[in-house]
Design a protein around this motif. Structure first.
Motif, PDB file in Angstrom:
ATOM      1  N   GLN A 361      19.011  10.745  -1.709  1.00 49.95           N
ATOM      2  CA  GLN A 361      18.121  11.728  -1.109  1.00 49.95           C
ATOM      3  C   GLN A 361      17.560  11.269   0.237  1.00 49.95           C
ATOM      4  O   GLN A 361      16.708  11.943   0.807  1.00 49.95           O
ATOM      5  CB  GLN A 361      16.996  12.054  -2.090  1.00 49.95           C
ATOM      6  CG  GLN A 361      17.519  12.634  -3.395  1.00 49.95           C
ATOM      7  CD  GLN A 361      16.414  12.966  -4.375  1.00 49.95           C
ATOM      8  OE1 GLN A 361      15.650  13.902  -4.185  1.00 49.95           O
ATOM      9  NE2 GLN A 361      16.323  12.199  -5.442  1.00 49.95           N
ATOM     10  N   TRP A 362      18.038  10.123   0.715  1.00 49.05           N
ATOM     11  CA  TRP A 362      17.592   9.672   2.028  1.00 49.05           C
ATOM     12  C   TRP A 362      18.269  10.485   3.130  1.00 49.05           C
ATOM     13  O   TRP A 362      19.439  10.869   3.010  1.00 49.05           O
ATOM     14  CB  TRP A 362      17.964   8.205   2.236  1.00 49.05           C
ATOM     15  CG  TRP A 362      17.149   7.224   1.467  1.00 49.05           C
ATOM     16  CD1 TRP A 362      16.203   7.496   0.528  1.00 49.05           C
ATOM     17  CD2 TRP A 362      17.247   5.805   1.555  1.00 49.05           C
ATOM     18  NE1 TRP A 362      15.688   6.342   0.014  1.00 49.05           N
ATOM     19  CE2 TRP A 362      16.315   5.274   0.630  1.00 49.05           C
ATOM     20  CE3 TRP A 362      18.009   4.937   2.308  1.00 49.05           C
ATOM     21  CZ2 TRP A 362      16.141   3.904   0.459  1.00 49.05           C
ATOM     22  CZ3 TRP A 362      17.841   3.569   2.133  1.00 49.05           C
ATOM     23  CH2 TRP A 362      16.912   3.058   1.225  1.00 49.05           C
ATOM     24  N   PRO A 363      17.568  10.713   4.244  1.00 51.55           N
ATOM     25  CA  PRO A 363      18.241  11.314   5.412  1.00 51.55           C
ATOM     26  C   PRO A 363      19.157  10.285   6.049  1.00 51.55           C
ATOM     27  O   PRO A 363      19.026   9.086   5.820  1.00 51.55           O
ATOM     28  CB  PRO A 363      17.079  11.686   6.334  1.00 51.55           C
ATOM     29  CG  PRO A 363      15.978  10.755   5.947  1.00 51.55           C
ATOM     30  CD  PRO A 363      16.133  10.519   4.461  1.00 51.55           C
ATOM     31  N   SER A 364      20.093  10.758   6.840  1.00 50.87           N
ATOM     32  CA  SER A 364      21.078   9.867   7.433  1.00 50.87           C
ATOM     33  C   SER A 364      20.702   9.461   8.847  1.00 50.87           C
ATOM     34  O   SER A 364      19.939  10.140   9.534  1.00 50.87           O
ATOM     35  CB  SER A 364      22.446  10.554   7.458  1.00 50.87           C
ATOM     36  OG  SER A 364      23.377   9.775   8.152  1.00 50.87           O
ATOM     37  N   LEU A 365      21.277   8.352   9.274  1.00 54.68           N
ATOM     38  CA  LEU A 365      21.099   7.915  10.657  1.00 54.68           C
ATOM     39  C   LEU A 365      21.888   8.779  11.623  1.00 54.68           C
ATOM     40  O   LEU A 365      21.518   8.921  12.790  1.00 54.68           O
ATOM     41  CB  LEU A 365      21.551   6.453  10.807  1.00 54.68           C
ATOM     42  CG  LEU A 365      20.660   5.384  10.181  1.00 54.68           C
ATOM     43  CD1 LEU A 365      21.399   4.051  10.153  1.00 54.68           C
ATOM     44  CD2 LEU A 365      19.357   5.239  10.944  1.00 54.68           C
ATOM     45  N   GLN A 366      22.998   9.333  11.148  1.00 58.85           N
ATOM     46  CA  GLN A 366      23.869  10.102  12.018  1.00 58.85           C
ATOM     47  C   GLN A 366      24.380  11.362  11.326  1.00 58.85           C
ATOM     48  O   GLN A 366      24.435  11.420  10.101  1.00 58.85           O
ATOM     49  CB  GLN A 366      25.081   9.259  12.441  1.00 58.85           C
ATOM     50  CG  GLN A 366      24.768   8.150  13.406  1.00 58.85           C
ATOM     51  CD  GLN A 366      26.018   7.395  13.777  1.00 58.85           C
ATOM     52  OE1 GLN A 366      26.723   6.857  12.925  1.00 58.85           O
ATOM     53  NE2 GLN A 366      26.325   7.359  15.059  1.00 58.85           N
ATOM     54  N   TYR A 367      24.760  12.323  12.144  1.00 53.40           N
ATOM     55  CA  TYR A 367      25.364  13.562  11.656  1.00 53.40           C
ATOM     56  C   TYR A 367      26.566  13.892  12.525  1.00 53.40           C
ATOM     57  O   TYR A 367      26.615  13.517  13.699  1.00 53.40           O
ATOM     58  CB  TYR A 367      24.354  14.720  11.735  1.00 53.40           C
ATOM     59  CG  TYR A 367      23.163  14.579  10.832  1.00 53.40           C
ATOM     60  CD1 TYR A 367      23.101  15.246   9.612  1.00 53.40           C
ATOM     61  CD2 TYR A 367      22.083  13.777  11.197  1.00 53.40           C
ATOM     62  CE1 TYR A 367      22.010  15.105   8.784  1.00 53.40           C
ATOM     63  CE2 TYR A 367      20.985  13.626  10.371  1.00 53.40           C
ATOM     64  CZ  TYR A 367      20.957  14.297   9.157  1.00 53.40           C
ATOM     65  OH  TYR A 367      19.879  14.152   8.337  1.00 53.40           O
ATOM     66  N   TYR A 368      27.526  14.611  11.958  1.00 53.77           N
ATOM     67  CA  TYR A 368      28.633  15.077  12.773  1.00 53.77           C
ATOM     68  C   TYR A 368      28.147  16.152  13.747  1.00 53.77           C
ATOM     69  O   TYR A 368      27.300  16.979  13.408  1.00 53.77           O
ATOM     70  CB  TYR A 368      29.741  15.663  11.899  1.00 53.77           C
ATOM     71  CG  TYR A 368      30.561  14.631  11.181  1.00 53.77           C
ATOM     72  CD1 TYR A 368      31.083  13.535  11.863  1.00 53.77           C
ATOM     73  CD2 TYR A 368      30.832  14.762   9.822  1.00 53.77           C
ATOM     74  CE1 TYR A 368      31.849  12.595  11.209  1.00 53.77           C
ATOM     75  CE2 TYR A 368      31.596  13.825   9.163  1.00 53.77           C
ATOM     76  CZ  TYR A 368      32.104  12.738   9.856  1.00 53.77           C
ATOM     77  OH  TYR A 368      32.864  11.802   9.202  1.00 53.77           O
ATOM     78  N   THR A 369      28.702  16.141  14.939  1.00 50.57           N
ATOM     79  CA  THR A 369      28.419  17.200  15.907  1.00 50.57           C
ATOM     80  C   THR A 369      29.397  18.353  15.687  1.00 50.57           C
ATOM     81  O   THR A 369      30.385  18.217  14.956  1.00 50.57           O
ATOM     82  CB  THR A 369      28.580  16.677  17.344  1.00 50.57           C
ATOM     83  OG1 THR A 369      29.954  16.330  17.565  1.00 50.57           O
ATOM     84  CG2 THR A 369      27.695  15.460  17.573  1.00 50.57           C
ATOM     85  N   ARG A 370      29.146  19.467  16.349  1.00 54.47           N
ATOM     86  CA  ARG A 370      30.046  20.609  16.218  1.00 54.47           C
ATOM     87  C   ARG A 370      31.433  20.272  16.741  1.00 54.47           C
ATOM     88  O   ARG A 370      32.441  20.708  16.177  1.00 54.47           O
ATOM     89  CB  ARG A 370      29.457  21.821  16.959  1.00 54.47           C
ATOM     90  CG  ARG A 370      28.207  22.391  16.285  1.00 54.47           C
ATOM     91  CD  ARG A 370      27.686  23.618  17.015  1.00 54.47           C
ATOM     92  NE  ARG A 370      26.582  24.224  16.279  1.00 54.47           N
ATOM     93  CZ  ARG A 370      25.948  25.327  16.661  1.00 54.47           C
ATOM     94  NH1 ARG A 370      26.312  25.924  17.808  1.00 54.47           N
ATOM     95  NH2 ARG A 370      24.967  25.826  15.943  1.00 54.47           N
ATOM     96  N   GLU A 371      31.479  19.515  17.811  1.00 53.90           N
ATOM     97  CA  GLU A 371      32.773  19.133  18.372  1.00 53.90           C
ATOM     98  C   GLU A 371      33.570  18.290  17.385  1.00 53.90           C
ATOM     99  O   GLU A 371      34.801  18.439  17.261  1.00 53.90           O
ATOM    100  CB  GLU A 371      32.577  18.351  19.681  1.00 53.90           C
ATOM    101  CG  GLU A 371      32.046  19.180  20.838  1.00 53.90           C
ATOM    102  CD  GLU A 371      30.548  19.420  20.764  1.00 53.90           C
ATOM    103  OE1 GLU A 371      30.030  20.217  21.571  1.00 53.90           O
ATOM    104  OE2 GLU A 371      29.870  18.804  19.893  1.00 53.90           O
ATOM    105  N   GLN A 372      32.889  17.407  16.659  1.00 50.61           N
ATOM    106  CA  GLN A 372      33.583  16.575  15.677  1.00 50.61           C
ATOM    107  C   GLN A 372      34.089  17.400  14.503  1.00 50.61           C
ATOM    108  O   GLN A 372      35.208  17.191  14.022  1.00 50.61           O
ATOM    109  CB  GLN A 372      32.645  15.469  15.188  1.00 50.61           C
ATOM    110  CG  GLN A 372      32.373  14.394  16.217  1.00 50.61           C
ATOM    111  CD  GLN A 372      31.354  13.389  15.732  1.00 50.61           C
ATOM    112  OE1 GLN A 372      30.259  13.750  15.293  1.00 50.61           O
ATOM    113  NE2 GLN A 372      31.691  12.106  15.821  1.00 50.61           N
ATOM    114  N   VAL A 373      33.269  18.316  14.026  1.00 53.95           N
ATOM    115  CA  VAL A 373      33.696  19.171  12.917  1.00 53.95           C
ATOM    116  C   VAL A 373      34.898  20.012  13.327  1.00 53.95           C
ATOM    117  O   VAL A 373      35.861  20.176  12.571  1.00 53.95           O
ATOM    118  CB  VAL A 373      32.536  20.070  12.441  1.00 53.95           C
ATOM    119  CG1 VAL A 373      33.030  21.081  11.405  1.00 53.95           C
ATOM    120  CG2 VAL A 373      31.421  19.213  11.842  1.00 53.95           C
ATOM    121  N   GLU A 374      34.857  20.561  14.535  1.00 57.05           N
ATOM    122  CA  GLU A 374      35.993  21.341  15.015  1.00 57.05           C
ATOM    123  C   GLU A 374      37.247  20.477  15.120  1.00 57.05           C
ATOM    124  O   GLU A 374      38.365  20.952  14.871  1.00 57.05           O
ATOM    125  CB  GLU A 374      35.661  21.969  16.378  1.00 57.05           C
ATOM    126  CG  GLU A 374      34.667  23.122  16.295  1.00 57.05           C
ATOM    127  CD  GLU A 374      34.407  23.753  17.645  1.00 57.05           C
ATOM    128  OE1 GLU A 374      34.705  23.093  18.681  1.00 57.05           O
ATOM    129  OE2 GLU A 374      33.920  24.900  17.693  1.00 57.05           O
TER     130      GLU A 374
END
Length: 444
Positions: A361-374
């Motif tokens: 349940q911890w938040p993450s240090l990083q998230y994928y950007t829209r460009e990465q998901v695409e």
């Protein structure tokens, strides 16, 4: 006369069900990853071991299905779907009227979920959770979970295809399978872009059969997209249930994400590791679970807590008591014993606590950007692995950007909306429709 025919039909169906279910075996497999994390896999199979021993070619023609569950769920979420897939005559050889295609279905407990072990104290799980307007919105950035699935695939020697096996290359098995235990015999909107994802006709049949049909639900769908994008040669199909891959975050919020993650970890570690000590078991699970886990008076109270969590999720989500019971029985442990107990949830009258890793349940240090998901979507689309997306009418809300990205970049063969909620593959009232769609897709 009509009543007699209806009765005969019911009896025939019941008899067929009894015969079929008696040929389905279930088991639990446990193996240890290269970093020491224990993974547990639940298996369903309609393969007759005696026949396989007589002719090893049977194993080469076995359809292999790997199922990945959602956040804080576990392998038991596939308890109803797996037998329906095994029992489907649509996947059987049409030349053999009374036989079903040999199939093995595996459902993995991700690290920190179900019966699997927890990651080490210095390796927090990479699952993201963020609170916005008091609603928990799950963001799936799962590179480490993708790694553990790959370890599982390597240990099972699945998905050889062009990645070894018939090609003559030696596969490196990084996992170590220990044992099999507890064996028991026992409205549609097609909005996806159409793409020719047929397998090359020159590919050997055995090579195609040895590849994996991947099914991912929710968080598991995010892991599945990442896996197929990175290792397309391992997979023959991709089915996404109530999820279409990693969700994207604004790159400009990266500093805020780092701040939130660090603050949450500093606060939580004071409870998880009192006095600065680490008394974790070998699998890293015991001390962290018992240090903060709430104790419920009995299994039913834990099930009600799980149902209440679903009611507080975005949209109009709901979960059946039956599906909740399946998952909670696998997710809880007797409060008087350690979380390593294999008999978790067996006594419904004793106090229990959830055994999952609290760091999930911890938040993450990083998230994928829209460009990465695409980029992931483009890679899956270009891989030639066919994709089917099944969503629930009352499931998890999907934002407009994600809908457009799925249609324009991922380009699934089909995208259908079915009755039910986020766990429509686990709820008894909706699972048959989900199974029917998956069977039709796998048959193509």
């Amino acid at each position: 006369m009509k009543r007699t025919l209806a009765l005969l039909s019911l009896l025939t169906k019941s008899a067929r069900s009894i015969i079929t279910m008696s040929t389905i075996s279930t088991s639990e497999r446990t193996f240890t990853c290269s970093d020491g994390v224990k993974l547990v896999v639940k298996s369903w199979s309609n393969i007759n071991a005696g026949d396989v021993n007589k002719n090893n070619d049977n194993m080469m023609s076995t359809k292999k299905v790997l199922c990945l569950h959602g956040w804080l769920d576990n392998a038991a979420s596939f308890n109803r779907l797996a037998p329906l897939l095994l029992d489907s005559p649509s996947l059987s050889d049409e030349r053999q009227e009374h036989h079903h295609q040999p199939m093995e279905i595996l459902a993995l407990d991700f690290p920190g979920h179900g019966l699997s072990g927890h990651k080490s104290v210095d390796g927090p799980p990479q699952l993201l959770a963020e609170f916005i307007q008091l609603l928990m919105l799950l963001i799936f950035m799962i590179p480490k979970y993708a790694y553990y699935v790959l370890e599982c695939i390597e240990a099972l020697n699945w998905g050889k295809g062009n990645n070894g096996g018939s090609g003559g290359a030696t596969r490196t098995v990084v996992g170590n399978i220990n044992a099999n235990v507890n064996t028991n015999n026992s409205a549609q909107n097609n909005i996806g872009g159409v793409k020719n994802n047929n397998v090359d006709e020159s590919t050997d049949n055995n090579e195609r059969d040895d590849k994996i049909n991947l099914i991912g639900h929710s968080m598991g769908a995010g892991v599945s997209v990442v896996l197929v994008a990175a290792f397309p040669e391992l997979f023959s199909s991709l089915t996404l249930l109530e999820g279409a891959g990693p969700l994207a975050r604004n790159a400009n919020d990266c500093s805020r994400h780092v701040r939130a993650a660090c603050q949450r970890r500093l606060k939580s570690n004071k409870t998880l590791f009192p006095n600065g000590t680490n008394n974790a078991n070998a699998d890293g699970s015991n001390s962290m679970t018992t240090a903060r886990a709430k104790v419920y008076r009995n299994l039913d109270a834990a099930i009600e807590a799980r149902l209440d969590t679903t009611r507080r999720m975005p949209g109009d989500q709901y979960l059946s008591e039956e599906a909740a019971r399946d998952m909670v029985m696998r997710a809880t442990v007797d409060a008087a014993v350690t979380s390593n107990s294999s008999a978790a949830g067996d006594d419904t009258n004793r106090p229990v606590m959830f055994r999952h890793d609290p760091r999930l349940q911890w938040p993450s240090l990083q998230y994928y950007t829209r460009e990465q998901v695409e980029a992931f979507y483009n890679d899956v689309c270009n891989s030639g692995v066919p994709v089917s997306i099944l969503m629930a009418n009352d499931g998890w809300p999907v934002d407009s950007w994600s809908q457009a990205a799925v249609k324009d970049k991922l380009k699934p063969c089909q995208m259908k909306f079915l009755k039910g909620s986020h766990h429509f593959h686990a709820d008894p009232d909706t699972v048959e429709d989900v199974a029917s769609e998956i069977v039709s897709f796998l048959k193509v």
